[in-house]
Design a protein around this motif. Structure first.
Motif, PDB file in Angstrom:
ATOM      1  N   ASN A  88       0.831  -1.212   0.000  1.00 35.34           N
ATOM      2  CA  ASN A  88       0.000   0.000   0.000  1.00 35.34           C
ATOM      3  C   ASN A  88       0.860   1.254   0.000  1.00 35.34           C
ATOM      4  N   GLN A 110       1.953   3.795  -1.999  1.00 38.96           N
ATOM      5  CA  GLN A 110       1.521   5.120  -2.433  1.00 38.96           C
ATOM      6  C   GLN A 110       0.388   5.646  -1.548  1.00 38.96           C
ATOM      7  N   LEU A 111      -0.521   4.760  -1.170  1.00 39.16           N
ATOM      8  CA  LEU A 111      -1.639   5.168  -0.329  1.00 39.16           C
ATOM      9  C   LEU A 111      -1.171   5.568   1.067  1.00 39.16           C
ATOM     10  N   GLN A 138      -1.605   9.297   2.728  1.00 35.51           N
ATOM     11  CA  GLN A 138      -2.410   9.462   3.933  1.00 35.51           C
ATOM     12  C   GLN A 138      -1.598   9.955   5.117  1.00 35.51           C
ATOM     13  N   ARG A 195      -6.456  -5.855   2.056  1.00 39.89           N
ATOM     14  CA  ARG A 195      -5.921  -5.517   0.738  1.00 39.89           C
ATOM     15  C   ARG A 195      -4.627  -6.285   0.453  1.00 39.89           C
ATOM     16  N   ASP A 223     -14.687  -1.047  -0.744  1.00 37.96           N
ATOM     17  CA  ASP A 223     -14.367   0.086  -1.623  1.00 37.96           C
ATOM     18  C   ASP A 223     -12.866   0.319  -1.580  1.00 37.96           C
ATOM     19  N   GLU A 224     -12.214   0.225  -2.727  1.00 38.98           N
ATOM     20  CA  GLU A 224     -10.761   0.327  -2.791  1.00 38.98           C
ATOM     21  C   GLU A 224     -10.260   1.659  -2.242  1.00 38.98           C
ATOM     22  N   ASP A 225     -10.942   2.740  -2.529  1.00 31.31           N
ATOM     23  CA  ASP A 225     -10.490   4.057  -2.087  1.00 31.31           C
ATOM     24  C   ASP A 225     -10.780   4.301  -0.615  1.00 31.31           C
ATOM     25  N   ARG A 226     -11.915   3.845  -0.134  1.00 34.77           N
ATOM     26  CA  ARG A 226     -12.334   4.130   1.232  1.00 34.77           C
ATOM     27  C   ARG A 226     -11.813   3.107   2.238  1.00 34.77           C
ATOM     28  N   ASP A 227     -11.627   1.869   1.800  1.00 32.15           N
ATOM     29  CA  ASP A 227     -11.387   0.768   2.741  1.00 32.15           C
ATOM     30  C   ASP A 227      -9.982   0.173   2.680  1.00 32.15           C
ATOM     31  N   TRP A 228      -9.074   0.734   1.905  1.00 27.75           N
ATOM     32  CA  TRP A 228      -7.801   0.060   1.625  1.00 27.75           C
ATOM     33  C   TRP A 228      -7.006  -0.274   2.887  1.00 27.75           C
TER      34      TRP A 228
END
Length: 532
Positions: A117, A119-120, A124, A391, A406-411
């Motif tokens: 993860n 980049q995410l 964040q 993920r 949800d990939e964007d909300r729950d990663w």
């Protein structure tokens, strides 16, 4: 350069202080040593850098002590190492605390979750300067050489001019023999070997550590992220290098070792060479490993036992072939039965089975079949955990396609499958069947495997109060009225299904709420800190 390395642990699963201190004065705790930062420390010191390690399992070095040391000593780099989704919130909070006390220090994170993860995480958590992807040994050396301009450091995710930059992946390193043995002596902790049970069942009071002889797994079970992290590759150290580390550990006074390899039972010739080398060296360390039931090295169980292999753990997962096929375990019930039986016949003292409950498509009949199957197998120990999804796993990708996550909300979250997938049994049904299943297993084991059960309990009574061992036998039949023993209460930080269930919820609360709860937990832990 001065580097601080910190192993992040979920406080729910902190190792428990175990019977005082070792002869060298170190605090003794149950749990697995932080082999990741120990390996990096050895690499850094060989290259001429100074390294200081901290493990959040150590009650004598809580976060405030770590932060104060950073303020005083001003390291050039602080590395936060963690494996799982549930540890990520604690890493974020610690990164903010570090940044608050030192605005110039570089902060890096690494581990399986960070790699998958990267980049995410960087987007964040702005307090983190670098996200390190994949193997860390050469990466951290390259990063220290180019700390102010890391554009050429492969495997790094960072920010330049406000934009997240993902440097090219680092080539998979196959020559694992080039790295020094982990730096186990610089961390003021001694570890004690325990079993993954619902009680703190200590196997011995010998000095305990872990070893990694290989990395990766070629299988693709739907609930596992290991193939993604290792790009589907399996790599190993030579048997000569492994034997040299055994000799090194013996000289340092270790009595028990567990291989943390994702699949130790590959390459039979290599395993045979390790076992023969251990036998030829005379009395040696007890050791354990885990692997698949369909291993091509199954014929080596007798040799492993002769070489002082005490524990083998198998990922069995289910007693229903339908469920095994659904989670793409790629094994049969017959293979499970054969592997467990042969391991016991070969003289392996403790054969453990990992099971999951609450899989997609699993029925009550499947669940009952799993507990009945576990009862019939000549397993010594076992545990049954709720299947969760996160993920980086094939199951996560399936749930995205089914609009369950949800990939964007729950990663960064961690879900029990039964909470989001209607094809799973409801949680209350799973818990009810699990309780009933444990009662059937205990009853069956006592009636059909009395000698095996007595031998195991005899081992436990060496290090546990007899009343707790008796309670372990009777607990499944007493219901909720009896409550937990003191040993069971402590064991929740080692291995406990209810806390593993609740860990999923902790990834889904706001950072502010999480930080308040963590502050309360740290205040409570301070009350039981040694010397307080």
């Amino acid at each position: 350069m001065l580097v601080f390395l910190i192993h992040i642990r979920d406080p729910q699963f902190y190792a428990v202080p175990a019977d005082g201190r070792a002869k060298n004065g170190n605090l003794r705790i149950m749990g697995f040593p932080p082999i990741g930062i120990m390996s990096l420390s050895a690499v850094l010191k060989r290259a001429g850098h100074e390294c200081v390690m901290f493990d959040q399992a150590n009650l004598e070095t809580p976060n405030q002590v770590i932060i104060e040391q950073i303020r005083i000593r001003r390291p050039q780099l602080v590395g936060l190492s963690f494996l799982s989704t549930t540890s990520y919130p604690y890493a974020k909070i610690l990164a903010r605390q570090i940044r608050a006390v030192d605005s110039k220090v570089k902060v890096a994170v690494g581990g399986a979750f960070a790699t998958l993860n990267a980049q995410l995480v960087k987007m964040q958590c702005s307090e983190v300067d670098f996200v390190c992807r994949g193997d860390g040994e050469q990466l951290i050396l390259d990063l220290l050489e180019q700390l102010d301009n890391p554009a050429a450091v492969a495997g790094l995710t960072w920010t330049r001019d406000g934009q997240v930059v993902t440097n090219p992946d680092r080539a998979i390193e196959r020559n694992l023999d080039q790295w020094p043995f982990p730096d186990r002596e610089s961390l003021a902790l001694d570890f004690i070997e325990s079993m993954p049970l619902d009680v703190p069942a200590v196997l011995s009071m010998d000095r305990f550590t872990t070893m990694q002889a290989s990395r990766g797994c070629p299988q693709h079970c739907v609930f596992c992220d290991i193939p993604s992290f290792n790009q589907g590759k399996w790599r190993s150290r030579s048997h000569q290098h492994v034997l040299a580390e055994f000799k090194h550990l013996k000289e340092q006074g270790y009595g028990a070792v567990y291989f943390v390899d994702d699949h130790f039972l590959l390459q039979p010739k290599r395993i045979e060479a390790i076992c023969n080398g251990l036998i030829d060296s005379g009395p040696t360390i007890h050791w354990g490993c885990e692997g698949r039931v369909d291993s091509v090295a199954a014929h080596l169980y007798p040799l492993m036992a002769k070489a002082n292999c005490r524990t083998v753990m198998f990922g069995i997962e289910s007693g229903s072939q339908k469920v095994l096929d659904r989670i793409e375990k790629d094994q049969t019930l017959k293979e499970v039965e054969t592997a467990v039986t042969n391991a016991k016949r070969a003289g392996i003292e403790i054969v453990h089975g990992f099971f999951v409950v609450g899989s997609p498509g699993e029925t009550v009949a499947d669940l009952r079949a799993t507990f009945d199957f576990a009862a019939r197998l000549p397993l010594d120990t076992f545990n049954f955990n709720r299947l969760c999804v996160y993920r980086g796993t094939p199951l996560w990708n399936e749930y995205i396609r089914r609009n369950l996550v949800d990939e964007d909300r729950d990663w960064f979250k961690f879900f029990k499958c039964s909470e989001i997938d209607s094809s799973c049994l409801p949680g209350e049904v799973i818990n009810r069947e699990r309780s009933a299943g444990f009662r059937r297993i205990f009853r069956y084991k006592l009636l059909h495997y009395p000698l095996q059960t007595i031998r195991l309990l005899r081992r436990f009574t060496r290090f546990m109060p007899i009343r707790d061992v008796v309670h372990l036998i009777l607990k499944p039949f007493l219901g909720q009225r009896s409550g937990p023993t003191a040993a069971e209460t402590l064991s929740r930080t080692v291995e406990h299904a209810e806390l593993k269930d609740s860990a999923a919820a902790l990834t889904q609360v706001s950072d502010a709420m999480f930080e308040r709860a963590l502050a309360e937990l740290q205040a409570a832990r301070a009350l039981v800190r040694p010397g307080s």
